[in-house]
Design a protein around this motif. Structure first.
Motif, PDB file in Angstrom:
ATOM      1  N   ASP A  15      36.015  39.118  32.628  1.00 27.56           N
ATOM      2  CA  ASP A  15      35.705  37.767  33.080  1.00 27.56           C
ATOM      3  C   ASP A  15      37.008  36.983  33.141  1.00 27.56           C
ATOM      4  O   ASP A  15      37.877  37.156  32.283  1.00 27.56           O
ATOM      5  N   PRO A  16      37.162  36.121  34.141  1.00 25.16           N
ATOM      6  CA  PRO A  16      38.385  35.315  34.224  1.00 25.16           C
ATOM      7  C   PRO A  16      38.550  34.422  32.995  1.00 25.16           C
ATOM      8  O   PRO A  16      37.582  33.873  32.480  1.00 25.16           O
ATOM      9  N   ILE A  17      39.781  34.285  32.533  1.00 21.76           N
ATOM     10  CA  ILE A  17      40.107  33.429  31.396  1.00 21.76           C
ATOM     11  C   ILE A  17      40.822  32.205  31.942  1.00 21.76           C
ATOM     12  O   ILE A  17      41.927  32.316  32.480  1.00 21.76           O
ATOM     13  N   GLY A  24      48.218  19.807  33.429  1.00 21.54           N
ATOM     14  CA  GLY A  24      46.813  19.685  33.790  1.00 21.54           C
ATOM     15  C   GLY A  24      46.363  20.659  34.855  1.00 21.54           C
ATOM     16  O   GLY A  24      45.165  20.764  35.140  1.00 21.54           O
ATOM     17  N   ILE A  25      47.294  21.381  35.469  1.00 26.07           N
ATOM     18  CA  ILE A  25      46.939  22.357  36.504  1.00 26.07           C
ATOM     19  C   ILE A  25      46.203  23.517  35.853  1.00 26.07           C
ATOM     20  O   ILE A  25      46.621  24.044  34.826  1.00 26.07           O
ATOM     21  N   LYS A  26      45.076  23.930  36.455  1.00 26.41           N
ATOM     22  CA  LYS A  26      44.282  25.048  35.944  1.00 26.41           C
ATOM     23  C   LYS A  26      44.963  26.369  36.269  1.00 26.41           C
ATOM     24  O   LYS A  26      45.552  26.546  37.331  1.00 26.41           O
ATOM     25  N   VAL A  27      44.848  27.321  35.330  1.00 23.52           N
ATOM     26  CA  VAL A  27      45.378  28.672  35.486  1.00 23.52           C
ATOM     27  C   VAL A  27      44.285  29.638  35.061  1.00 23.52           C
ATOM     28  O   VAL A  27      43.593  29.407  34.067  1.00 23.52           O
ATOM     29  N   VAL A  28      44.110  30.710  35.818  1.00 19.99           N
ATOM     30  CA  VAL A  28      43.131  31.725  35.442  1.00 19.99           C
ATOM     31  C   VAL A  28      43.812  33.090  35.470  1.00 19.99           C
ATOM     32  O   VAL A  28      44.627  33.373  36.339  1.00 19.99           O
ATOM     33  N   ASN A  29      43.501  33.918  34.468  1.00 25.52           N
ATOM     34  CA  ASN A  29      43.997  35.291  34.363  1.00 25.52           C
ATOM     35  C   ASN A  29      42.806  36.236  34.373  1.00 25.52           C
ATOM     36  O   ASN A  29      41.792  35.954  33.734  1.00 25.52           O
ATOM     37  N   PHE A  30      42.966  37.359  35.071  1.00 24.51           N
ATOM     38  CA  PHE A  30      41.913  38.384  35.057  1.00 24.51           C
ATOM     39  C   PHE A  30      42.504  39.715  35.493  1.00 24.51           C
ATOM     40  O   PHE A  30      43.586  39.771  36.071  1.00 24.51           O
ATOM     41  N   GLY A  31      41.790  40.776  35.197  1.00 26.79           N
ATOM     42  CA  GLY A  31      42.186  42.108  35.619  1.00 26.79           C
ATOM     43  C   GLY A  31      41.411  42.510  36.858  1.00 26.79           C
ATOM     44  O   GLY A  31      40.259  42.102  37.049  1.00 26.79           O
ATOM     45  N   LEU A  32      42.038  43.305  37.714  1.00 25.05           N
ATOM     46  CA  LEU A  32      41.411  43.793  38.934  1.00 25.05           C
ATOM     47  C   LEU A  32      41.666  45.289  39.031  1.00 25.05           C
ATOM     48  O   LEU A  32      42.809  45.738  38.850  1.00 25.05           O
ATOM     49  N   ALA A  33      40.626  46.057  39.290  1.00 20.60           N
ATOM     50  CA  ALA A  33      40.755  47.514  39.426  1.00 20.60           C
ATOM     51  C   ALA A  33      40.604  47.906  40.890  1.00 20.60           C
ATOM     52  O   ALA A  33      39.682  47.455  41.564  1.00 20.60           O
ATOM     53  N   THR A  34      41.535  48.724  41.375  1.00 24.85           N
ATOM     54  CA  THR A  34      41.435  49.271  42.727  1.00 24.85           C
ATOM     55  C   THR A  34      41.337  50.788  42.630  1.00 24.85           C
ATOM     56  O   THR A  34      41.940  51.402  41.749  1.00 24.85           O
ATOM     57  N   ASN A  35      40.568  51.389  43.530  1.00 26.50           N
ATOM     58  CA  ASN A  35      40.340  52.835  43.521  1.00 26.50           C
ATOM     59  C   ASN A  35      40.975  53.488  44.737  1.00 26.50           C
ATOM     60  O   ASN A  35      41.085  52.876  45.801  1.00 26.50           O
ATOM     61  N   ARG A  36      41.347  54.731  44.563  1.00 27.37           N
ATOM     62  CA  ARG A  36      41.899  55.527  45.657  1.00 27.37           C
ATOM     63  C   ARG A  36      41.274  56.908  45.593  1.00 27.37           C
ATOM     64  O   ARG A  36      41.234  57.526  44.522  1.00 27.37           O
TER      65      ARG A  36
END
Length: 100
Positions: A15-17, A24-36
């Motif tokens: 889930d995005p953090i 005051g600027i919003k920042v979001v971190n998350f992981g993304l998986a790509t497949n090959r």
């Protein structure tokens, strides 16, 4: 001319953090998986997965935090950036490459 551009389409691994910068600027971190999927030299089908660290800012960060959850597909474009820091517990330099 130089170019630093990346396109990724994959599924969120977390889930995005959402956080905010002191400005005051919003920042979001998350992981993304790509497949090959590919065939090896013997003709056998192989699957590999790459895991990417993604950071988004501003309105994009707010929308991602609001609508995206682990497992959902997302297309992102941006640039790659590597940052480093000193890990005090191990006295080593750490690196992390992210899509910004």
């Amino acid at each position: 001319m130089y170019l630093n551009k990346v396109f990724l389409y994959g599924n969120l691994t977390t889930d995005p953090i959402e956080k905010a910068l002191p400005s005051g600027i919003k920042v979001v971190n998350f992981g993304l998986a790509t497949n090959r999927t590919y065939k090896d030299k013997d003709g056998n089908k192989k699957d590999t997965t790459e895991f990417h660290n993604v950071v988004a800012f501003g309105k994009q960060a707010e929308l991602i935090a609001q609508y995206m959850k682990k497992g959902r597909g997302l297309f992102v474009d941006g640039r790659l950036q590597t940052r480093s820091w000193d890990d005090k517990s191990t006295n080593t330099k750490k690196y992390r490459t992210e899509r910004n």
